[in-house]
Structure formats: structure tokens, C-alpha cells
Design a protein around this motif. Structure first.
Motif, PDB file in Angstrom:
ATOM      1  N   GLN A 185       0.834  -1.209   0.000  1.00  0.00           N
ATOM      2  CA  GLN A 185       0.000   0.000   0.000  1.00  0.00           C
ATOM      3  C   GLN A 185       0.864   1.252   0.000  1.00  0.00           C
ATOM      4  N   ASP A 192       1.904   6.591  -6.690  1.00  0.00           N
ATOM      5  CA  ASP A 192       0.831   7.540  -6.996  1.00  0.00           C
ATOM      6  C   ASP A 192       1.273   8.980  -6.773  1.00  0.00           C
ATOM      7  N   GLY A 193       2.507   9.169  -6.371  1.00  0.00           N
ATOM      8  CA  GLY A 193       3.033  10.520  -6.238  1.00  0.00           C
ATOM      9  C   GLY A 193       2.770  11.163  -4.900  1.00  0.00           C
ATOM     10  N   ALA A 194       2.442  10.355  -3.871  1.00  0.00           N
ATOM     11  CA  ALA A 194       2.182  10.939  -2.563  1.00  0.00           C
ATOM     12  C   ALA A 194       3.496  11.125  -1.812  1.00  0.00           C
ATOM     13  N   PRO A 195       3.827  12.372  -1.411  1.00  0.00           N
ATOM     14  CA  PRO A 195       5.033  12.566  -0.610  1.00  0.00           C
ATOM     15  C   PRO A 195       4.845  11.984   0.795  1.00  0.00           C
ATOM     16  N   SER A 198       1.948  13.175   2.943  1.00  0.00           N
ATOM     17  CA  SER A 198       0.612  12.739   2.503  1.00  0.00           C
ATOM     18  C   SER A 198       0.399  11.272   2.814  1.00  0.00           C
ATOM     19  N   HIS A 202      -2.805  10.224   4.824  1.00  0.00           N
ATOM     20  CA  HIS A 202      -3.857   9.481   4.137  1.00  0.00           C
ATOM     21  C   HIS A 202      -3.801   7.979   4.374  1.00  0.00           C
ATOM     22  N   LEU A 203      -2.635   7.457   4.746  1.00  0.00           N
ATOM     23  CA  LEU A 203      -2.543   6.002   4.926  1.00  0.00           C
ATOM     24  C   LEU A 203      -2.228   5.605   6.362  1.00  0.00           C
TER      25      LEU A 203
ATOM     26  N   TYR B  87      -6.379   1.297  -0.990  1.00  0.00           N
ATOM     27  CA  TYR B  87      -6.393   1.951   0.315  1.00  0.00           C
ATOM     28  C   TYR B  87      -7.698   1.582   1.015  1.00  0.00           C
ATOM     29  N   MET B  90     -10.619   4.096   2.138  1.00  0.00           N
ATOM     30  CA  MET B  90     -11.163   5.053   1.171  1.00  0.00           C
ATOM     31  C   MET B  90     -12.166   4.336   0.267  1.00  0.00           C
ATOM     32  N   PHE B  98      -7.111   9.239  -5.840  1.00  0.00           N
ATOM     33  CA  PHE B  98      -5.926   9.551  -5.028  1.00  0.00           C
ATOM     34  C   PHE B  98      -4.719  10.050  -5.837  1.00  0.00           C
ATOM     35  N   PRO B  99      -4.300   9.330  -6.881  1.00  0.00           N
ATOM     36  CA  PRO B  99      -3.135   9.833  -7.626  1.00  0.00           C
ATOM     37  C   PRO B  99      -3.390  11.195  -8.263  1.00  0.00           C
ATOM     38  N   ARG B 101      -5.400  13.477  -7.037  1.00  0.00           N
ATOM     39  CA  ARG B 101      -5.392  14.452  -5.946  1.00  0.00           C
ATOM     40  C   ARG B 101      -3.955  14.831  -5.612  1.00  0.00           C
ATOM     41  N   MET B 102      -3.087  13.813  -5.617  1.00  0.00           N
ATOM     42  CA  MET B 102      -1.686  14.070  -5.297  1.00  0.00           C
ATOM     43  C   MET B 102      -1.039  14.916  -6.395  1.00  0.00           C
ATOM     44  N   ARG B 146      -7.222   2.891 -10.908  1.00  0.00           N
ATOM     45  CA  ARG B 146      -6.338   3.842 -10.245  1.00  0.00           C
ATOM     46  C   ARG B 146      -5.093   4.091 -11.084  1.00  0.00           C
TER      47      ARG B 146
END
Ligand SMILES: Nc1ncnc2c1ncn2[C@@H]1O[C@H](COP(=O)(O)OP(=O)(O)OP(=O)(O)O)[C@@H](O)[C@H]1O
Ligand SMILES: [Mg+2]
Lengths: 289, 334
Positions: A185, A192-195, A198, A202-203, B87, B90, B98-99, B101-102, B146
């Protein structure tokens, strides 16, 4: 339970334990309730008489009463804030593979094994003491004048001590939650580009919500009854600055020898604790389904 | 765009060299399948391309620019994991969003892409559910959704269908192939399933112990396996391999004949044997012939009407033109 027979059998098997628990709970509660309506003072124990609501009125109108309730709230919330935030932070740190991981983890857990009065005494005499405490040494090293913690910030000092004791508990529970987080995950979120921040919001946080709830519930139950740490450090003072509800009841019973008044305080504390419990279950219990 | 080039890419875990230096080029729009036995490094190679593992040597170029040290997010690739990696807290909609949004896409653009993806993947009715309330196939579609909405330059799939039952697997296989035809985006697909590899790929990369054994189209691999390993690995049931005098007769160390290239008859032929197990599928029959004195068993595939039974004596004749010959080192003799 699969069938009706097993259900009733199970009830039967549970009964002795539940009845015993009930007796254990009901008798002291009943006696406290009874005493709270009596004029009963240990200075003159042979003379008791019916007091009606006087004990309650007396306890309730005591100016220290509101202050002690406020102190209780500050104490509980302060410790919760420090332990939950600190617990998350430390759990994330020791979750990473580091050199000497086993030892570090044991060290982090160890404050939990120190008995509360002992811990409080160590803090009082070796860490926060204005002339030989570690904090005083640090202050002197930087040329500042040492802080007399228990005189100047009595409640804050107790919050720090109690938080230190409960931090391992929070860390331990939150660490196990963290370790059950699915690595794929996190990798998916990374792609997905989440720093990092985030991913945390979010996780990690939603994943730990349940564990955080457990920490808050269990700690609140214990923190409402904090007593030993106050007794061995500030003794509730200066004035009533570090007196919580539990300690106020102790004062009534042991310093004024007023059993009736203390019992009334005890009943009030039980009622307040139940109100808090109901609110808590409503507010955070939703996470526990 | 989605051309990926690996130059001398290697990976070591501590002392263990999982992938010795290898070169590979994946053209834009290609559907490339990595196959190989378990533990051969397929996932590791995919994760190197994704950026989830650091290379121990070599360079990775994406569309001609060096991406060796780029973070996974910067490479513009999307990955679908075997465990789906949705996730859990969610809703499906939020998962897919999500991607985006990021990436900071506008709300309207997000909604538009979610609608499109949901329609393409039959997820419209499930958008407000949580992943825990979906079946395996639906979860897989959410994971693909996704990946789609990011409009990546390439998709990476790591055994995406291995948790699904056989019927669903066939359905999803078709859906992914259709998706590729529609999007024309580069796809890299890891599997150890023969059929998936043969049916979906433009190009198959056969790996063994981290080395590339052969790269080519499915038919290429089937018709001209470069060595004994590929010959034995590609094709189902497996190719029959013979060594010793049988092979020497053809001037080779090892020869291979596919089950479908051996004729079986009750009257006469080149090799005599006895039927061990026979499997009748209706469309085909498989016979496992024993006691030939050549190898343990010879697998023969013939049309479904043939009714040989256990214990029958039969004669086998290989199709001489379809015999693959290999030398001492296992390489193909042209
Ligand atoms: N983090 C790691 N540390 C050490 N060795 C690893 C690590 N990850 C993978 N390996 C080793 O690398 C080799 C290749 O693993 P990989 O997961 O790429 O195999 P695979 O081809 O995907 O296999 P499968 O078909 O079973 O998924 C294996 O031998 C494995 O033990
Ligand atoms: Mg794998």
C-alpha cells in the motif's frame, strides 16, 4: 454461538465470574453510597448520624472542587496529547530497521515497568529537583537560574511525569498497529506521487485510528485516577494547584478524617467518570466496530 | 510515450546477485511479458523499473532520459500489484482519485476521468463502496482504474491475476488486452502463466536466475526456442526432450519435439510404447506414453476423437521437420 443450547450453556458458565465481579463492585459501591449520607468523622467515629445531602453540598461548594475538576481535565488531556503524539513519533522511529533495534525497543518500553511512586520520586529528586536535578544542572550549564518545577509548574510537572510513564504503553500499541500496515500500500502510494507527509496523513493515520482509539480509552480510564504521583511529589499543592478529583477525595478522607465527605466525593467522581466514559465511547467508539 | 531501456542493469541483495547485468529495450506501445520460474527475479526487475528498488549498477532510461535515480513518482509509471494494494479506508472513488489528488488536478478533471475509468471497467455502481466490500475481480479493476487515470507512460503489472479463479482470469485477461488495444500504452506484465504470456504479449522476455534467456514474439519463442530452457519452458504441455542415442541420430546433444508434433497410431511407427495416462478434453486428447525406452514418458497431443486407453500399445512418429536440435551447451543448432 451456533445454537441456542450452546448460548444458554455459555451463559451458565459465565455466571459465576460475572456474579463474583458484581459482588466485588456492588458492595464497596453500596457502602460508599451509604457513608456518603452519614455524618461520619474518624476523629469521633462512635458518633454517626444521618446527614442527608449535606456531604454532597459541602463537597460541591468547596472552592477546591471546581479547581480539582479542571486540574483533572488538564491532566488527562495533557497526558493524552503527549503520549499519543509522542507514541506515534517514537513508534515510527523504532519501526525502521536500526542498529541495536532489540535493545532500543526494550529501553523504550522500560519506563512502564517502573512503579508509579518510584518513577515520581526519581523525577522529583533526581531530575526536577531545583538544586540537584538534571534539569537544574542543564539550566546552570547555560547560565540560567534553575526552575523549581514543583513550585512553579506543579500541574505541568505531574503531566510530564505521568506522560513519561504512559508513553511506552502508547508506543507499544501504536507500533504493533504500524507493523501491520501493508508495505505494498505504501509503495502504491509512493508510485501515486504521494510525498511522505501525505502518505502519513492518508494512509498511516487512518490505519492507526483504531489503535489510537484504544490508547485513548484505556489511558483515560487510568488517568482519571492518578494519585500516587501527586502524593509523592506536590502533595496536591501549592494550594490546590495540582489537586485532581481523586486527590481531593483523599484529602477529605485522610487529612480531614471526614469519611462522609470523602464518600460523597467518591460518588461524584464515579458519576463524572461515567459521563466521561459515555462521551468517549460515543465520540471515539465508532472506530471500534 | 513510453520507451524504456535498461542498460547493464544489475541488482544485488547484500552478497546475492539476483540480477546480473542485463540489457533490454521496451518499445513505446509494446505489451511485454516477463516469464520465468518462481524466484527468477521477475518482480525484482519490475520493481527496479518502477523505482521501488535501487539498482546496484547500470542505467534505466525512460523515453531517452536517465531515470536511474528518479523517485517512483517522477517516472510517470503506474503499477498494479498482486495484492491490489488498495487503500482500505477510502471508497472506490477516493481510491481512483488519489493519484490525481496528489498531482493536484482540478475537481472537474478528476470527476471526468473517474467517470470514464469507471465506465470502461464496469465500476460505476461500486464507486461509493469500500474495497473490503468488493470481490477479487472488482478490486483488481479498481487497481487498474487507479493506474489508468494517471495516464502513465507505461503500466507495470505484477502477476495481477494470480489471486483470481480460472474463469475470472480469462475474463480479466481479455479486458487487459482490450485496454492495451484501446490505450496503446506500453505495458509490462509479469506472470508465470504460460497462457497469459502467449496470448497477451507482443514480446515475451524469458528469465532464468535473473538472466534473459530469450526475447521475442510468442510465436518466435514457440517455433525457434534459443536453448533447451526456453524450449522446455514455453509451450503447454511441455516439449519432450531426448538425449543420448536418440539425439545423436540427429547429430545433436539434445533434441526436442512438442507433444503436438508427434503422430500416434495403433498400427506402426518409429517408437513403440504403452499408454500410461490418457486425458480426453473433447477438443484434444493428451496421452502420456511410457515404456518407450527413450525417456520416462512422452507426452503426445492429438485430436479429441482418438480413443486410446490405459495399457494400449501404440506407435509414435515425430514430425521430422519439427524437431528442435540443441548442442552440448544447450543452445539451438540452426
Ligand atoms: N528484499 C530481498 N532481500 C533479499 N533477497 C531478495 C529480496 N527480494 C527478493 N529476493 C530474492 O531475489 C530473487 C528473485 O525474487 P523475485 O521476487 O524477483 O522473484 P519472482 O521471479 O518474482 O518470483 P515469483 O514468481 O515467485 O513471484 C529470489 O531468489 C528472492 O529470494
Ligand atoms: Mg514475483
Amino acid at each position: 454461538m451456533a445454537t441456542r443450547q450452546t448460548a444458554s450453556l455459555a451463559r451458565l458458565m459465565r455466571a459465576p465470574a460475572i456474579i463474583l465481579l458484581l459482588i466485588w463492585m456492588v458492595i464497596p459501591l453500596g457502602m460508599t453510597l451509604y457513608y456518603s449520607f452519614l455524618n461520619y468523622n474518624l476523629l469521633n467515629p462512635s458518633v454517626t448520624s444521618w446527614a442527608g445531602w449535606f456531604n454532597y453540598q459541602y463537597f460541591y461548594t468547596d472552592p477546591a472542587f471546581l479547581e480539582s475538576i479542571w486540574n483533572t481535565i488538564v491532566l488527562v488531556l495533557g497526558v493524552l496529547l503527549i503520549t499519543v503524539c509522542g507514541g506515534i513519533g517514537i513508534a515510527m522511529l523504532i519501526d525502521k530497521p536500526i542498529f541495536g533495534q532489540g535493545i532500543v525497543r526494550i529501553l523504550v518500553i522500560s519506563p512502564f515497568f517502573v512503579m508509579p511512586p518510584v518513577a515520581a520520586l526519581i523525577w522529583k529528586n533526581m531530575i526536577m529537583h531545583p538544586s540537584y536535578g538534571v534539569f537544574a544542572d542543564i539550566a546552570k550549564f547555560f547560565g540560567a537560574s534553575p526552575v523549581d518545577w514543583f513550585a512553579q509548574f506543579p500541574l505541568l510537572s505531574i503531566i510530564i511525569i505521568v506522560a513519561w510513564q504512559w508513553l511506552p504503553f502508547a508506543t507499544l500499541i501504536l507500533l504493533t498497529a504500524l507493523q501491520s500496515l501493508d508495505g505494498e500500500q505504501m509503495e502504491a502510494a509512493e508510485m501515486d506521487g504521494a510525498p511522505a507527509i501525505s502518505r502519513f496523513i492518508h494512509l498511516v493515520l487512518p490505519h492507526m485510528a483504531r489503535a489510537i482509539t484504544v490508547v485513548i480509552l484505556i489511558q483515560t480510564i487510568f488517568l482519571l485516577g492518578i494519585y500516587a504521583e501527586i502524593l509523592v511529589t506536590t502533595n496536591g499543592g501549592p494550594g490546590f494547584a495540582s489537586t485532581n478529583l481523586t486527590f481531593l477525595i483523599y484529602r477529605a478522607a485522610r487529612l480531614n478524617f471526614d469519611i462522609g465527605g470523602a464518600a460523597a466525593g467518591g460518588i461524584i467522581a464515579v458519576i463524572l467518570a461515567n459521563i466521561v466514559a459515555i462521551f468517549l465511547m460515543r465520540a471515539v467508539g465508532r472506530n471500534l466496530d | 510515450m513510453g520507451q524504456i531501456t535498461l542498460e547493464e542493469v544489475a541488482k544485488r541483495f547484500g552478497e546475492v546477485e539476483v540480477i546480473p547485468p542485463l540489457d533490454l529495450t521496451i518499445e513505446d506501445g509494446e505489451f511485454v511479458v516477463f516469464v520465468g520460474p518462481s524466484g527468477c527475479g521477475k518482480s525484482t526487475l519490475l520493481r527496479l523499473i518502477a523505482g521501488l528498488e535501487d539498482v546496484s549498477g547500470g542505467r534505466i532510461l525512460i523515453d531517452g532520459t536517465d531515470a536511474t535515480d528518479a523517485s517512483p513518482a517522477k517516472r510517470g509509471l503506474a503499477m498494479v500489484f498482486q495484492s491490489y494494494a488498495l487503500y482500505p479506508h477510502m471508497s472506490v472513488r477516493k481510491n481512483i482519485a488519489f493519484p490525481m489528488r496528489m498531482a493536484g488536478l482540478s475537481k472537474d478533471e478528476q470527476d471526468r476521468r473517474i467517470e470514464a475509468a469507471a465506465k470502461a471497467l464496469n465500476l460505476t455502481n461500486y464507486l461509493d463502496r469500500r474495497p473490503g466490500q468488493l470481490s477479487g475481480g472488482q478490486r483488481q479493476r479498481v487497481a487498474i482504474g487507479r493506474a489508468i487515470v494517471r495516464e502513465p507512460s507505461a503500466f507495470l503489472f505484477d502477476e495481477p491475476l494470480s489471486n483470481l479463479d480460472a474463469a475470472l482470469r480469462v475474463g480479466m485477461r481479455l479486458e487487459i488486452s482490450e485496454l492495451h488495444n484501446r490505450l496503446k500504452t506500453t505495458m509490462i506484465y509479469v506472470t508465470h502463466d504460460q497462457v497469459e504470456a502467449m496470448t497477451m504479449a507482443d514480446k515475451i522476455v524469458v528469465l532464468q536466475a535473473g538472466r534473459i534467456e530469450q526475447v521475442g514474439s510468442p510465436l518466435d519463442l514457440y517455433l525457434r526456442p534459443r536453448n533447451v530452457f526456453v524450449a522446455g519452458f514455453i509451450g503447454s504441455p511441455r516439449m519432450n526432450l531426448f538425449s543420448g542415442p536418440t539425439a545423436a541420430e540427429y547429430g545433436a546433444e539434445t533434441i526436442g519435439v512438442r507433444p503436438e508434433h508427434i503422430a500416434i497410431s495403433a498400427e506402426g511407427g518409429k517408437w513403440k510404447g504403452r499408454i500410461g495416462v490418457s486425458e480426453h478434453l473433447g477438443s484434444d486428447s493428451f496421452f502420456y506414453v511410457e515404456e518407450t525406452g527413450l525417456t520416462e514418458t512422452i507426452t503426445v497431443r492429438s485430436d479429441g476423437e482418438l480413443g486410446f486407453r490405459h495399457g494400449d500399445t501404440v506407435w509414435l512418429t515425430p514430425n521430422e521437420e519439427r524437431i528442435h536440435r540443441f548442442d552440448k551447451t544447450g543452445d539451438r543448432i540452426a
